[in-house]
Design an enzyme around this catalytic site. Structure first.
Site, PDB file in Angstrom:
ATOM      1  N   HIS A 136      -5.337  12.446  14.207  1.00 50.89           N
ATOM      2  CA  HIS A 136      -6.481  12.370  13.137  1.00 50.89           C
ATOM      3  C   HIS A 136      -7.626  11.249  13.799  1.00 50.89           C
ATOM      4  CE1 HIS A 136      -4.282  14.451  10.083  1.00 50.89           C
ATOM      5  NE2 HIS A 136      -3.237  13.745   9.918  1.00 50.89           N
ATOM      6  N   ASP A 178       2.018  19.776  13.169  1.00 51.47           N
ATOM      7  CA  ASP A 178       1.850  18.925  11.842  1.00 51.47           C
ATOM      8  C   ASP A 178       1.482  19.334  10.629  1.00 51.47           C
ATOM      9  OD1 ASP A 178       1.884  15.477  11.485  1.00 51.47           O
ATOM     10  OD2 ASP A 178       0.578  16.504  10.159  1.00 51.47           O
ATOM     11  N   ASP A 185       0.798  -1.075  -0.047  1.00 47.58           N
ATOM     12  CA  ASP A 185       0.071  -0.119   0.079  1.00 47.58           C
ATOM     13  C   ASP A 185       1.104   1.336  -0.103  1.00 47.58           C
ATOM     14  OD1 ASP A 185      -1.699   2.089   0.498  1.00 47.58           O
ATOM     15  OD2 ASP A 185      -2.831   1.147   2.082  1.00 47.58           O
ATOM     16  N   HIS A 233      -0.566  18.481   8.572  1.00 44.05           N
ATOM     17  CA  HIS A 233      -1.943  18.290   8.175  1.00 44.05           C
ATOM     18  C   HIS A 233      -2.782  18.560   9.476  1.00 44.05           C
ATOM     19  CE1 HIS A 233       0.254  15.116   6.077  1.00 44.05           C
ATOM     20  NE2 HIS A 233      -0.395  15.204   5.135  1.00 44.05           N
ATOM     21  N   TYR A 273       7.834  11.810   7.056  1.00 45.82           N
ATOM     22  CA  TYR A 273       8.541  10.421   6.955  1.00 45.82           C
ATOM     23  C   TYR A 273       9.986  10.234   6.065  1.00 45.82           C
ATOM     24  CZ  TYR A 273       3.793  10.116   7.983  1.00 45.82           C
ATOM     25  OH  TYR A 273       2.514  10.484   8.819  1.00 45.82           O
ATOM     26  N   ASP A 285       6.245  16.762   9.572  1.00 40.71           N
ATOM     27  CA  ASP A 285       6.077  16.696   8.162  1.00 40.71           C
ATOM     28  C   ASP A 285       6.149  18.018   7.367  1.00 40.71           C
ATOM     29  OD1 ASP A 285       3.749  16.972   9.549  1.00 40.71           O
ATOM     30  OD2 ASP A 285       2.622  15.372   8.623  1.00 40.71           O
TER      31      ASP A 285
HETATM   32 ZN    ZN Z   1       0.949  14.831   9.237  1.00 44.53          ZN
END
Ligand code: ZN
Length: 666
Positions: free
Chosen positions: A135, A172, A20, A174, A275, A265
């Site tokens: 999240h 982060d 994935d 996001h 990552y 990130d």
């Molecule tokens: Zn993130």
């Protein structure tokens, strides 16, 4: 020990068991590499090391539904095929038979850290965990997150330790929609997130990640979203967001605990997702250094929020839409800051004090132009990765050029202050500059000829030389009052003739700028407690000392620090002169915040005799203790607000870190 490091090697057990491309980036090496680097840098050894415990199911239940906890518990015995089928029900999630154990350790690590800080065992700390949490929602896994570590930690701090005000900062890249949903109607938890948004084109593609989502009911004003609508945000953009949104609100909220949802990130070197192992582990090290109180590196790059025309496009697997973003705006960062200030102004007095007339941009969210993701192997991704790696290696070069200095804090006082109690790791400087050098400088001013003044000058010069030569990071020195202004004059001249390219002087009290000092841009003179708000030149600014907490915080965040970061000084001089009027907590806060713009190089000059308490507090703050509280927040007076507005009006065109809104288009 001032800093805890919580970890458990079992958290590396969960891994992806099938193909994935979206999920493969969340891998065990994210933890092992970071930990290895912490050891290499000698940082792990400086921390109180704690082995993470598993959170109990009751603790998970502070946030998650019993059905969801039992569903995750059940994954321990599922086959790979069943795990894959279950994972497919969520957005960007994979389960492994050890996920439940790892996720309980991740929560437990956060709770141990809360206990260690709130019981006073440490000042602060880092929990190195996976899976991540922000999240995750009451009854759903999302974006690699299984249980919401930080949200559970906040609930636990309220329940177990009786806290009433907790600030969560989510840096982060996001949006942590999970945390937002959990606390959106709760005024005891202030959630702040800045995130890549691109008008809704970036994962998780939510309308409620925009600036006008401010919370619900009682919680209105306690969700603060700062969406970035373009990519490539740099140091100036983040500093502007800190000074003009996060810090004013944070000071007014006055939290008892700050939790950081620390995804890496958005760090330099990471093309997407937190990552990139090298960028991630360097970021972890820099954060631990900051927690330990080591000065941060000076910031590089032009200090002007998002002034690039035609921002570069950087791909992100599962999220970005290169080539399909809105037309690049040269003021995109300021537009975001303006929108969030406008949306939050009804809820926070401090955002109404700085005199901007905020206009809320109409929401620009749209999903129609969402494009297919960029594949990690594709040419656009490769190009972005190469660009990011180059940025990272230039940052690493800078790190090698700016190693941690041998002495973090030195104090050079004279016999009058001998009773001063200092932390054990502060250097009490006994030495003096060579007599010849001291006497040569003393010839400039009659007041320096007297014995006491001359002795003090020798010590000040020795300390200054230590800072200029890179042996000492920050220092505190004192001199008899009549010699203060002449000593300051010598320190300025000595610094400018000895390698300082840009010197920031923050003079508090009745002190005049040396009259024959050239106004050539190498010296920025900022007088706090001046008679009036005035800026006779770009480099000479005077502001009255505000009379309230809110006024003082506004003056520091909206004027002093934007000028300081914009100037990018090599060295900051802080001088507390006659009738300076600063309370100890105010002086400590100022000295602590002014370490930021100059990579920690700050020299504080005080009046001899009356300095013991202040010098002790400053030294402890520089060694990593939090500055003492300013007291209850009280609004700035109309006169103080007016002074600030008038100065901003005079200076905004020249100092690009000052504006809190994009220029109006005619
Ligand atoms: Zn993130």
């Amino acid at each position: 020990m001032r800093t805890a490091l919580v970890h458990h090697e079992d958290m590396t057990a969960a891994r992806l068991l099938w193909e994935d491309p979206e999920c493969e980036i969340e891998r065990p090496e994210r933890l092992t590499t970071a930990l290895e680097r912490l050891r290499q840098w000698g940082l792990e050894q400086r921390c109180l090391q704690l082995a993470a415990r598993e959170a109990s199911e009751a603790e998970l239940g502070l946030v998650h539904s019993p059905e969801y906890v039992s569903l995750v518990r059940g994954t321990q015995t599922l086959s790979t095929r069943e795990l894959q089928a279950l994972s497919g029900q969520y957005d960007a999630v994979y389960f492994h038979p050890s996920t439940f154990h790892c996720a309980r350790l991740a929560v437990g690590a956060a709770l141990q850290l809360v206990d260690a800080v709130l019981t006073g065992a440490v000042h602060n700390g880092l929990a190195l965990v996976r899976p991540p949490g922000h999240h995750s929602q009451r009854a759903a896994a999302n974006g690699f997150c299984v249980f919401n570590n930080v949200a559970i930690a906040a609930k636990y701090a309220k329940q177990r330790h009786g806290l009433h005000r907790i600030l969560i900062v989510d840096w982060d890249v996001h949006h942590g929609q999970g945390i937002q949903y959990i606390f959106e109607d709760d005024p005891s938890v202030l959630y702040f997130s800045w995130h890549r948004y691109e008008h809704g084109h970036f994962w998780p593609y939510l309308r409620e990640s925009d600036a006008d989502a401010v919370g619900q009911g009682q919680g209105r004003g306690f969700t603060v979203n700062l969406p970035w609508n373009q990519v490539g945000m740099g140091n100036a953009d983040y500093v502007a967001a800190f000074l003009h949104v996060l810090l004013p609100v944070a000071f007014e909220f006055d939290p008892e605990l700050v939790l950081i949802s620390a995804g890496f990130d958005s760090a330099i070197g990471d093309p997407e997702g937190g990552y990139h192992l090298e960028s991630l582990s360097q970021s972890v090290c820099m954060v631990v250094k900051a927690l330990l109180g080591d000065p941060a590196l000076p910031l590089s790059g032009a200090m002007e929020p998002h002034h690039r025309f035609g921002a570069r496009k950087v791909g992100r697997a599962g999220g970005a839409t290169p080539g399909l973003t809105a037309p690049a705006s040269p003021h995109s960062a300021l537009e975001s800051i303006q929108s969030v200030r406008a949306a939050q102004a009804p809820h926070w007095k401090s955002l109404r004090q700085q005199g901007s007339t905020p206009i809320l941009n109409p929401s620009t969210y749209s999903l129609e132009r969402r494009a297919s993701p960029v594949s990690p192997g594709g040419p656009k991704f490769k190009a972005a990765e190469a660009q990011a790696s180059a940025a990272l290696s230039s940052l690493l070069d800078q790190l090698h050029l700016n190693p941690t200095l041998p002495v973090r804090t030195a104090v050079a006082l004279t016999a009058l202050d001998a009773a001063l109690v200092l932390p054990a790791d502060v250097l009490r400087q006994e030495g003096s500059a060579p007599q010849e050098e001291t006497r040569a400088w003393a010839r400039l001013h009659e007041a320096l000829a007297q014995d006491k003044a001359l002795t003090a000058l020798g010590k000040v010069l020795h300390l200054l030389n230590g800072i200029l030569d890179g042996q000492v990071s920050s220092g505190i020195a004192a001199t008899p009052e009549p010699a203060l202004a002449p000593t300051l004059d010598v320190v300025i001249r000595r610094s400018l003739s000895h390698g300082a390219r840009r010197l920031l002087c923050v003079a508090v009290g009745q002190l005049d700028r040396p009259t024959d000092l050239a106004d050539d841009g190498r010296n920025l003179w900022l007088n706090i407690r001046g008679k009036e708000a005035a800026a006779p030149s770009k480099f000479q600014v005077s502001v009255p000392l505000p009379g309230t907490t809110g006024g003082f915080v506004s003056c520091v965040l909206a004027l002093v620090l934007p000028l300081a970061y914009g100037f990018q000084p090599d060295l900051v001089l802080v001088v507390l002169g006659p009738a300076h009027g600063l309370q100890v907590p105010q002086a400590a806060l100022l000295a602590s915040l002014l370490r930021g713009p100059a990579g920690g190089r700050v020299l504080v000059l005080l009046e001899q005799g009356s300095t013991s308490q202040l010098a002790g507090v400053l030294a402890r703050v520089w060694q990593g203790e939090a500055p003492p509280g300013l007291g209850p927040f009280s609004m700035a007076s109309p006169e103080d607000t007016q002074a600030l507005i008038s100065l901003r009006g005079q200076l905004e065109a020249e100092w690009k870190m000052l504006p809190v809104a994009a220029p109006q288009v005619p």
